[in-house]
Write an enzyme that holds these catalytic residues in place. Structure first.
Site, mmCIF file in Angstrom:
data_model
loop_
_atom_site.group_PDB
_atom_site.id
_atom_site.type_symbol
_atom_site.label_atom_id
_atom_site.label_comp_id
_atom_site.label_asym_id
_atom_site.label_seq_id
_atom_site.Cartn_x
_atom_site.Cartn_y
_atom_site.Cartn_z
ATOM 1 C CB SER A 48 -1.200 -0.493 0.989
ATOM 2 O OG SER A 48 -1.705 1.276 1.192
ATOM 3 C CG HIS A 85 -5.628 -2.269 -0.058
ATOM 4 N ND1 HIS A 85 -4.579 -1.798 -1.253
ATOM 5 C CD2 HIS A 85 -5.268 -1.890 0.687
ATOM 6 C CE1 HIS A 85 -4.206 -1.033 -0.803
ATOM 7 N NE2 HIS A 85 -3.903 -0.740 0.366
#
Length: 692
Positions: free
Chosen positions: A548, A663
């Site tokens: 991320s 994610h």
């Protein structure tokens, strides 16, 4: 891999940042893009998906699916709830029991929903994203179901008594956002579904009053924010005598505006600066501001916690009581109310401390939580989901890199009671945990935790991880994957506490934010260099991983510090800092990184945009970049484009993108195990570590 060309194409470059030949890879479901993804992923699996990978994948999956893993619970009304995954139920079971039953070795679970059965019956790739039960009775719920793990969800009303969905109940098609119960037949809908209902970040722009049996698209809008703001949310204050609705307008990632009103909309704006984090409960208000604050005649440094009677505050009183003041290495990590008491979570030089404050007309009584194990990482939170229903019962977990988590119940003013102890996922024999500090380029001391065999061989295979963003603290948790696939086999693990995180409060975060983001990358490089200086390892034996926001970190190690690393694993990453604000939720992160459309901001963003800084002819280490097709938070185009550019320039760059996972590393334990095992197999081979 691409062959090294005589004249490799370096585009896009810092000089021509918008000349991007790989924009077609941003088409998430584009035919050409998906064909490229399939070819790349297949090549990576062919190269690294050997028998060792398969064995590691199966080993990790078995660890993730162990029946004696701790089922984490939350209380709603009189029952505790848990969402459970294992090999027989990879998508999961939503279930409930009593707290007394949970205390036993074999709780009697009532299965509310079998998500695997539902997905099979409906032919959908359903992944659990949570539930909002009706406060008070908790017999109805709005379930949030994601396709493939995306942030966007479908909302569906569920009856907990019948264990089935409500016929003609509330149903909302897929969108980012959610809903809160106003009453049994009315929802406060905060969803991006519909024209003009989404902010530029892709989140809800409006709050709508959605009555049972009506079309949500025609539900009246009772609150809205500007399209350039981040999001809005609303909920009912069930402790107020009259109907009081809280409206929260998130102006940016670190700034909010709060209003109170009713079902017709907001009436009164709470008179607090936008960078204040506030928590209110049972007639009391506790606040913490990110910046210095002069209020009531006193000036307070950032992160000071102040308390006051909420009715008195609404009447204009500003005589706050100071509840916590930070020091250089004593920082607040969070605050919450439970059973009329305020709980402060503190890191004191990275050691967890918890204080409980009880307000009254004569002051705030203070108590420290004691009795938890004095080991690396501890967290405390409320057992009850709804603050107004909380009894003061707290849950706590404690763990360190070699000690699996234990779960405790802490009743009000009582010692912690052990509820569950997690199983050992790997053999810790012969391993030790130590703490060290590196000196970054500007002289700042950067802590890091090292776990592995004692003594320095000078060539230890090191797994180094970090994050450095959004004020998120990177703590030395018990990591079963690192433990089983790295430590147990003789390797060393390192967690770096770089700037941009929240380990030492807002100042530590701001020191690695916007134009200072490069400093967090310098910090990570300093830790790698310190491991070599101390005689732990060699640069070619350091394998680094980040995901991320950590994707910017890892790709900056590639372009700025290639000589310090042997291999890099970059996951679900943010990389292209020129276009990030135009992709998925990127606009919401401008407060963290800066605005690439502002020339002044682009001047410093360009320096950390590895997509533009990568050039031919450098000694870049091998890198595996992995993402998820269903990641609707950080666009998979970041990973795709960076890989394509590196390969065009002849570098050893690999790519992997499963079809689901959102994610994260996978939609279930098996996918998460495969993602991790593939990455670690690549890292070991790239640094030349042959494990027997």
């Amino acid at each position: 891999m691409a062959e090294l060309c005589e004249t490799p194409d370096p585009r896009p470059t810092k000089a021509a940042p918008d000349d991007d030949p790989y924009l077609w890879l941003e088409e998430v479901d584009g035919e050409r893009a998906l064909a490229w993804v399939e070819t790349q992923s297949a090549a990576t699996l062919t190269r690294f998906g050997d028998t060792r990978f398969a064995a590691d994948r199966d080993t990790l999956a078995a660890i993730f699916d162990r029946p004696d893993n701790i089922p984490v619970i939350a209380r709603r009304g009189t029952k505790v709830f848990n969402f459970w995954k294992d090999a027989a139920h990879p998508r999961g079971l939503w279930r409930t029991t009593t707290l007394d039953s949970y205390r036993g070795e074999r709780p009697e679970w009532d299965i509310l929903l079998d998500l695997d059965a539902l997905a099979a019956r409906e032919g959908e790739d359903w992944i659990w994203s949570g539930a909002a039960t009706l406060p008070g009775s908790h017999d109805r719920a709005i379930l949030m179901l994601s396709r493939g793990g995306a942030d966007a969800v479908v909302l569906r009303e569920f009856d907990l008594s019948s264990h089935d969905f409500v016929s003609a109940g509330f149903i909302l098609p897929e969108a980012k956002g959610g809903a809160a119960w106003l009453d049994r037949d009315t929802l406060l809908l905060s969803s991006a579904l519909g024209d003009g209902m989404a902010t530029s970040s892709g989140y809800a722009r409006t709050v709508r009053l959605w009555r049972r049996g009506t079309d949500p698209s025609t539900a009246p809008v009772i609150f809205e924010t500007g399209a350039d703001h981040m999001s809005v949310w609303a909920d009912l204050d069930r402790q107020a005598e009259d109907e009081r609705v809280w409206f929260v307008e998130r102006v940016g990632f670190f700034d909010i505006v709060v209003w109170i009103g009713d079902r017709t909309g907001p009436k009164t704006r709470i008179d607090l600066p936008t960078d204040v984090q506030g928590q209110w409960h049972s007639g009391w208000l506790a606040v913490k501001r990110r910046t210095q604050w002069t209020i009531g005649g006193d000036t307070h440094p950032p992160d000071t916690v102040l308390g006051i009677s909420f009715p008195a505050f609404l009447d204009g009183d500003r005589r706050f009581t100071k509840l916590f003041e930070p020091t250089e290495r004593r920082a607040l990590q969070g605050l919450f109310w439970s059973g009329g008491r305020l709980v402060l979570s503190i890191l004191d030089d990275l050691k967890p401390v918890f204080e409980v404050l009880t307000p009254s007309g004569v002051g705030w009584a203070r108590q420290r939580i004691t009795g938890l194990p004095d080991i690396g990482v501890a967290h405390v939170w409320s057992l009850d989901v709804r603050t107004e229903e909380s009894t003061g019962d707290l849950l706590a977990s404690a763990q360190d890199p070699l000690t699996p988590p234990s779960l405790y119940l802490i009743p009000p003013r009582a010692a912690p009671q052990l509820l569950k102890r997690g199983p050992q996922a790997f053999d810790p024999a012969g391993l030790a945990v130590t703490r060290h500090e590196a000196i970054s380029e500007d002289g700042t001391r950067i802590p890091y935790v090292q776990v592995g065999p004692p003594g320095n061989t000078g060539e230890a295979p090191v797994h180094l991880s970090g994050y450095g963003g959004f004020g998120i603290s990177m703590l030395p948790y018990y990591n079963s994957a690192v433990g089983k696939l790295w430590l147990e086999r003789g390797g060393t693990g390192v967690v770096a506490n770089i700037r941009g995180g929240g380990e030492f409060g807002t100042a530590w975060h701001d020191a690695g934010r916007r134009e200072e983001k490069r400093l967090s990358h310098d910090d990570f490089a300093a830790v790698a260099a310190d491991l070599v200086r101390r005689g732990v390892t060699l640069p070619g034996r350091i394998a680094a991983e980040g995901g991320s926001n950590g994707g910017i970190l890892i790709t900056n190690m590639l372009t700025r510090y290639p000589e310090l690393f042997g291999a890099l694993f970059c996951t679900i990453p943010l990389i292209d800092m020129r276009r990030y604000a135009k992709l998925h939720a990127g606009a919401s992160w401008i407060a963290e990184y800066g605005d690439p459309d502002n020339p002044a901001d682009w001047a410093f963003l360009a320096a950390i945009s590895a997509y533009h800084q990568a050039v031919p002819g450098r000694p870049y280490p091998p890198i595996l970049i992995a993402t998820s097709q269903r990641d609707d938070r950080v666009h998979p185009g970041h990973a795709r484009k960076m890989t394509a550019k590196l390969q065009e320039m002849g570098y050893e760059a690999y790519f992997y993108e499963p079809a689901a996972g959102g994610h994260g590393y996978g939609k279930d334990n098996a996918e998460r195990a495969a993602f991790t095992a593939l990455g670690y197999n690549f890292l070991r081979r790239a640094i030349g570590w042959e494990v027997p």
